[in-house]
Motif scaffolding. Structure first.
Motif, PDB file in Angstrom:
ATOM      1  N   ALA A   7      -4.280   0.120 -16.303  1.00  0.00           N
ATOM      2  CA  ALA A   7      -3.263  -0.828 -16.744  1.00  0.00           C
ATOM      3  C   ALA A   7      -2.622  -1.553 -15.558  1.00  0.00           C
ATOM      4  CB  ALA A   7      -2.230  -0.083 -17.587  1.00  0.00           C
ATOM      5  N   GLY A   8      -1.437  -2.114 -15.814  1.00  0.00           N
ATOM      6  CA  GLY A   8      -0.738  -2.864 -14.772  1.00  0.00           C
ATOM      7  C   GLY A   8      -0.645  -4.343 -15.110  1.00  0.00           C
ATOM      8  N   SER A  29      -3.292   4.381 -17.246  1.00  0.00           N
ATOM      9  CA  SER A  29      -3.209   4.703 -15.820  1.00  0.00           C
ATOM     10  C   SER A  29      -2.574   3.537 -15.070  1.00  0.00           C
ATOM     11  CB  SER A  29      -4.607   4.964 -15.261  1.00  0.00           C
ATOM     12  OG  SER A  29      -4.518   5.174 -13.862  1.00  0.00           O
ATOM     13  N   ARG A  33       2.460   1.129  -7.986  1.00  0.00           N
ATOM     14  CA  ARG A  33       2.976   0.244  -6.937  1.00  0.00           C
ATOM     15  C   ARG A  33       4.452  -0.094  -7.154  1.00  0.00           C
ATOM     16  NH1 ARG A  33      -1.500   1.042  -5.360  1.00  0.00           N
ATOM     17  NH2 ARG A  33      -3.141  -0.457  -4.864  1.00  0.00           N
ATOM     18  N   GLY A  47      -0.822   6.710 -10.135  1.00  0.00           N
ATOM     19  CA  GLY A  47      -1.354   6.917  -8.782  1.00  0.00           C
ATOM     20  C   GLY A  47      -2.861   6.742  -8.751  1.00  0.00           C
ATOM     21  N   PHE A  49      -6.862   7.375  -8.066  1.00  0.00           N
ATOM     22  CA  PHE A  49      -7.693   8.525  -8.463  1.00  0.00           C
ATOM     23  C   PHE A  49      -8.331   9.181  -7.245  1.00  0.00           C
ATOM     24  CE2 PHE A  49      -7.760   5.458 -11.952  1.00  0.00           C
ATOM     25  CZ  PHE A  49      -7.356   6.255 -13.008  1.00  0.00           C
ATOM     26  N   GLY A  50      -8.309   8.477  -6.124  1.00  0.00           N
ATOM     27  CA  GLY A  50      -9.026   8.968  -4.956  1.00  0.00           C
ATOM     28  C   GLY A  50     -10.465   8.467  -4.964  1.00  0.00           C
ATOM     29  N   GLY A  51     -10.629   7.180  -5.224  1.00  0.00           N
ATOM     30  CA  GLY A  51     -11.957   6.572  -5.165  1.00  0.00           C
ATOM     31  C   GLY A  51     -12.799   6.867  -6.396  1.00  0.00           C
ATOM     32  N   HIS A  72      -5.370  -6.326 -13.075  1.00  0.00           N
ATOM     33  CA  HIS A  72      -5.089  -7.750 -12.860  1.00  0.00           C
ATOM     34  C   HIS A  72      -6.336  -8.509 -12.386  1.00  0.00           C
ATOM     35  CE1 HIS A  72      -3.164 -11.239 -10.868  1.00  0.00           C
ATOM     36  NE2 HIS A  72      -2.248 -11.074 -11.812  1.00  0.00           N
ATOM     37  N   ASP A  76      -9.005  -6.127  -6.692  1.00  0.00           N
ATOM     38  CA  ASP A  76     -10.318  -6.315  -6.071  1.00  0.00           C
ATOM     39  C   ASP A  76     -11.168  -5.048  -6.125  1.00  0.00           C
ATOM     40  OD1 ASP A  76     -12.228  -7.720  -4.790  1.00  0.00           O
ATOM     41  OD2 ASP A  76     -11.378  -7.503  -2.783  1.00  0.00           O
ATOM     42  N   VAL A  77     -10.512  -3.890  -5.952  1.00  0.00           N
ATOM     43  CA  VAL A  77     -11.250  -2.637  -5.778  1.00  0.00           C
ATOM     44  C   VAL A  77     -11.475  -1.911  -7.106  1.00  0.00           C
ATOM     45  CG1 VAL A  77     -11.198  -0.396  -4.626  1.00  0.00           C
ATOM     46  CG2 VAL A  77     -10.247  -2.406  -3.468  1.00  0.00           C
ATOM     47  N   MET A  78     -10.397  -1.808  -7.875  1.00  0.00           N
ATOM     48  CA  MET A  78     -10.446  -0.986  -9.096  1.00  0.00           C
ATOM     49  C   MET A  78     -11.559  -1.406 -10.053  1.00  0.00           C
ATOM     50  SD  MET A  78      -8.646   1.691  -9.976  1.00  0.00           S
ATOM     51  CE  MET A  78     -10.052   2.545 -10.615  1.00  0.00           C
ATOM     52  N   ARG A 191      -1.909 -18.623  -7.372  1.00  0.00           N
ATOM     53  CA  ARG A 191      -3.204 -17.977  -7.576  1.00  0.00           C
ATOM     54  C   ARG A 191      -3.707 -18.271  -8.983  1.00  0.00           C
ATOM     55  NH1 ARG A 191      -2.574 -11.798  -6.193  1.00  0.00           N
ATOM     56  NH2 ARG A 191      -1.319 -11.965  -8.063  1.00  0.00           N
TER      57      ARG A 191
HETATM   58  N1  NAP Z   1      -3.406  -7.640  -7.350  1.00  0.00           N
HETATM   59  C1  NAP Z   1      -2.445  -8.268  -7.996  1.00  0.00           C
HETATM   60  O1  NAP Z   1      -2.113  -9.411  -7.715  1.00  0.00           O
HETATM   61  C2  NAP Z   1      -1.710  -7.596  -9.133  1.00  0.00           C
HETATM   62  C3  NAP Z   1      -0.780  -8.328  -9.883  1.00  0.00           C
HETATM   63  C4  NAP Z   1      -0.114  -7.702 -10.953  1.00  0.00           C
HETATM   64  C5  NAP Z   1      -0.402  -6.382 -11.242  1.00  0.00           C
HETATM   65  N2  NAP Z   1      -1.322  -5.700 -10.498  1.00  0.00           N
HETATM   66  C6  NAP Z   1      -1.616  -4.302 -10.842  1.00  0.00           C
HETATM   67  O2  NAP Z   1      -1.284  -3.500  -9.737  1.00  0.00           O
HETATM   68  C7  NAP Z   1      -2.215  -2.426  -9.606  1.00  0.00           C
HETATM   69  C8  NAP Z   1      -2.794  -2.410  -8.207  1.00  0.00           C
HETATM   70  O3  NAP Z   1      -3.389  -3.673  -7.951  1.00  0.00           O
HETATM   71  P1  NAP Z   1      -4.284  -3.883  -6.639  1.00  0.00           P
HETATM   72  O4  NAP Z   1      -4.573  -5.338  -6.538  1.00  0.00           O
HETATM   73  O5  NAP Z   1      -3.710  -3.119  -5.487  1.00  0.00           O
HETATM   74  O6  NAP Z   1      -5.629  -3.136  -7.130  1.00  0.00           O
HETATM   75  P2  NAP Z   1      -6.967  -2.821  -6.317  1.00  0.00           P
HETATM   76  O7  NAP Z   1      -6.939  -3.457  -4.992  1.00  0.00           O
HETATM   77  O8  NAP Z   1      -8.107  -3.148  -7.214  1.00  0.00           O
HETATM   78  O9  NAP Z   1      -6.907  -1.244  -6.212  1.00  0.00           O
HETATM   79  C9  NAP Z   1      -6.584  -0.552  -5.014  1.00  0.00           C
HETATM   80  C10 NAP Z   1      -6.498   0.918  -5.351  1.00  0.00           C
HETATM   81  O10 NAP Z   1      -5.347   1.170  -6.152  1.00  0.00           O
HETATM   82  C11 NAP Z   1      -5.635   2.159  -7.122  1.00  0.00           C
HETATM   83  N3  NAP Z   1      -5.461   1.584  -8.450  1.00  0.00           N
HETATM   84  C12 NAP Z   1      -5.463   0.268  -8.798  1.00  0.00           C
HETATM   85  N4  NAP Z   1      -5.191   0.108 -10.095  1.00  0.00           N
HETATM   86  C13 NAP Z   1      -5.007   1.347 -10.599  1.00  0.00           C
HETATM   87  C14 NAP Z   1      -4.680   1.848 -11.880  1.00  0.00           C
HETATM   88  N5  NAP Z   1      -4.471   1.032 -12.929  1.00  0.00           N
HETATM   89  N6  NAP Z   1      -4.579   3.201 -12.025  1.00  0.00           N
HETATM   90  C15 NAP Z   1      -4.761   4.036 -10.968  1.00  0.00           C
HETATM   91  N7  NAP Z   1      -5.054   3.619  -9.727  1.00  0.00           N
HETATM   92  C16 NAP Z   1      -5.180   2.285  -9.547  1.00  0.00           C
HETATM   93  C17 NAP Z   1      -7.056   2.628  -6.861  1.00  0.00           C
HETATM   94  O11 NAP Z   1      -6.933   3.704  -5.939  1.00  0.00           O
HETATM   95  P3  NAP Z   1      -8.055   4.870  -5.841  1.00  0.00           P
HETATM   96  O12 NAP Z   1      -9.221   4.263  -5.120  1.00  0.00           O
HETATM   97  O13 NAP Z   1      -7.359   5.962  -5.082  1.00  0.00           O
HETATM   98  O14 NAP Z   1      -8.406   5.274  -7.241  1.00  0.00           O
HETATM   99  C18 NAP Z   1      -7.672   1.422  -6.188  1.00  0.00           C
HETATM  100  O15 NAP Z   1      -8.777   1.715  -5.375  1.00  0.00           O
HETATM  101  C19 NAP Z   1      -3.280  -2.620 -10.687  1.00  0.00           C
HETATM  102  O16 NAP Z   1      -2.979  -1.745 -11.724  1.00  0.00           O
HETATM  103  C20 NAP Z   1      -3.097  -4.073 -11.113  1.00  0.00           C
HETATM  104  O17 NAP Z   1      -3.391  -4.265 -12.484  1.00  0.00           O
HETATM  105  C21 NAP Z   1      -1.968  -6.285  -9.456  1.00  0.00           C
END
Ligand code: NAP
Length: 239
Positions: A7-8, A29, A33, A47, A49-51, A72, A76-78, A191
């Motif tokens: 989610a998020g 999940s 952040r 939090g 998952f640890g990859g 979102h 990029d990674v998830m 964006r």
């Molecule tokens: N990027 C944005 O601009 C943005 C904007 C609004 C909301 N969000 C939300 O913020 C969260 C993090 O975004 P991000 O851009 O940092 O993601 P990301 O770069 O794809 O993910 C980085 C790491 O954060 C952890 N992670 C991400 N989303 C998770 C989730 N829903 N549940 C558990 N672990 C998660 C994972 O850690 P592990 O490898 O340890 O599992 C992942 O490898 C996401 O849920 C996303 O929907 C992001």
């Protein structure tokens, strides 16, 4: 039968409510952040998952039968981890991602890959609205000659900002026009998140240039649905 939703996003929240309303067993999940995330309508783990390996373990230990990655569009990674972990665990997986904005008649967007390219695409003078998150602002710190107005949800870190406008969208068209007029904005940077936004309409009508940051490029396409209804249908087909 338990569904895990990564989610998020607004879409994730709406999907969870729909699934819970249909009596489907679901776990959400969050990355964890933000400390002020609104509670979700189902059990929620928080939090990373640890990859990939950690996510595979989570899928197995919770007996997950379907995985929806509703993170979102700029995550990029998830999305990659979700695809790989689902494949390893043999769990059906789909990504829920809202469509990107596409230009309409009268739009003259400059599309760029990332914030650094956006900063390079700015004119040498003028009034620029940065409608970006706090993490994206660093690339614009060392610009000379332009007036920088930041519009953000939370107070941005200190920087060379001439004005900061705080607010959480979605914003009405009239408010966006008023914001552009008040600060005499001639360039808007944002964006390509997709979803409801009146800022692009307001920029078009105000004759402001748009520098649009494109979504992360994915090496391989992911199985994707683009709206909550389609995600609900997909979940029901897997149960
Ligand atoms: N990027 C944005 O601009 C943005 C904007 C609004 C909301 N969000 C939300 O913020 C969260 C993090 O975004 P991000 O851009 O940092 O993601 P990301 O770069 O794809 O993910 C980085 C790491 O954060 C952890 N992670 C991400 N989303 C998770 C989730 N829903 N549940 C558990 N672990 C998660 C994972 O850690 P592990 O490898 O340890 O599992 C992942 O490898 C996401 O849920 C996303 O929907 C992001």
């Amino acid at each position: 039968m338990t569904v895990l939703v990564l989610a998020g996003t607004t879409e994730a929240r709406r999907l969870l409510a729909e699934l819970v309303g249909r009596g489907i067993d679901v776990v959400a999940s969050l990355a964890g952040r933000t400390s002020d995330a609104l509670p979700l309508p189902c059990p929620t783990r928080v939090g990373g998952f640890g990859g990939v390996d950690g996510l595979v373990r989570e899928l197995q230990e919770r007996g997950i039968t379907a995985l929806v990655d509703a993170t979102h569009p700029f995550a990029d990674v998830m999305p990659r981890h979700a695809r790989d972990a689902a494949a390893l665990a043999g769990v059906p997986h789909v990504r829920l991602e809202r469509p990107a904005w596409v230009p309409r008649d009268g739009d003259a967007w400059v599309e760029v890959d990332g914030v650094h390219e956006a900063a390079r695409a700015l004119p040498s003078h003028g009034n620029v609205l940065l409608a970006l998150g706090r993490m994206e602002l660093d690339a614009f710190r060392s610009l000379d000659g332009v007036t920088l107005v930041v519009r953000a949800v939370d107070e941005p870190p200190p920087g060379p900002w001439d004005a900061v406008v705080l607010g959480r969208g979605p914003f009405a068209y009239d408010d966006e026009r008023a914001l552009l007029a008040e600060h005499r904005i001639d360039t808007v940077v944002l964006r390509n998140s997709g979803g409801p936004s009146r800022l692009l309409d307001a920029a078009r009508d105000a004759g402001a240039r748009v520098v649009l940051i494109t979504r992360p490029r994915r090496a391989e396409s992911l199985p994707t649905v683009t709206d909550v209804g389609a995600a609900v249908d997909w979940v029901q087909r897997t149960q």
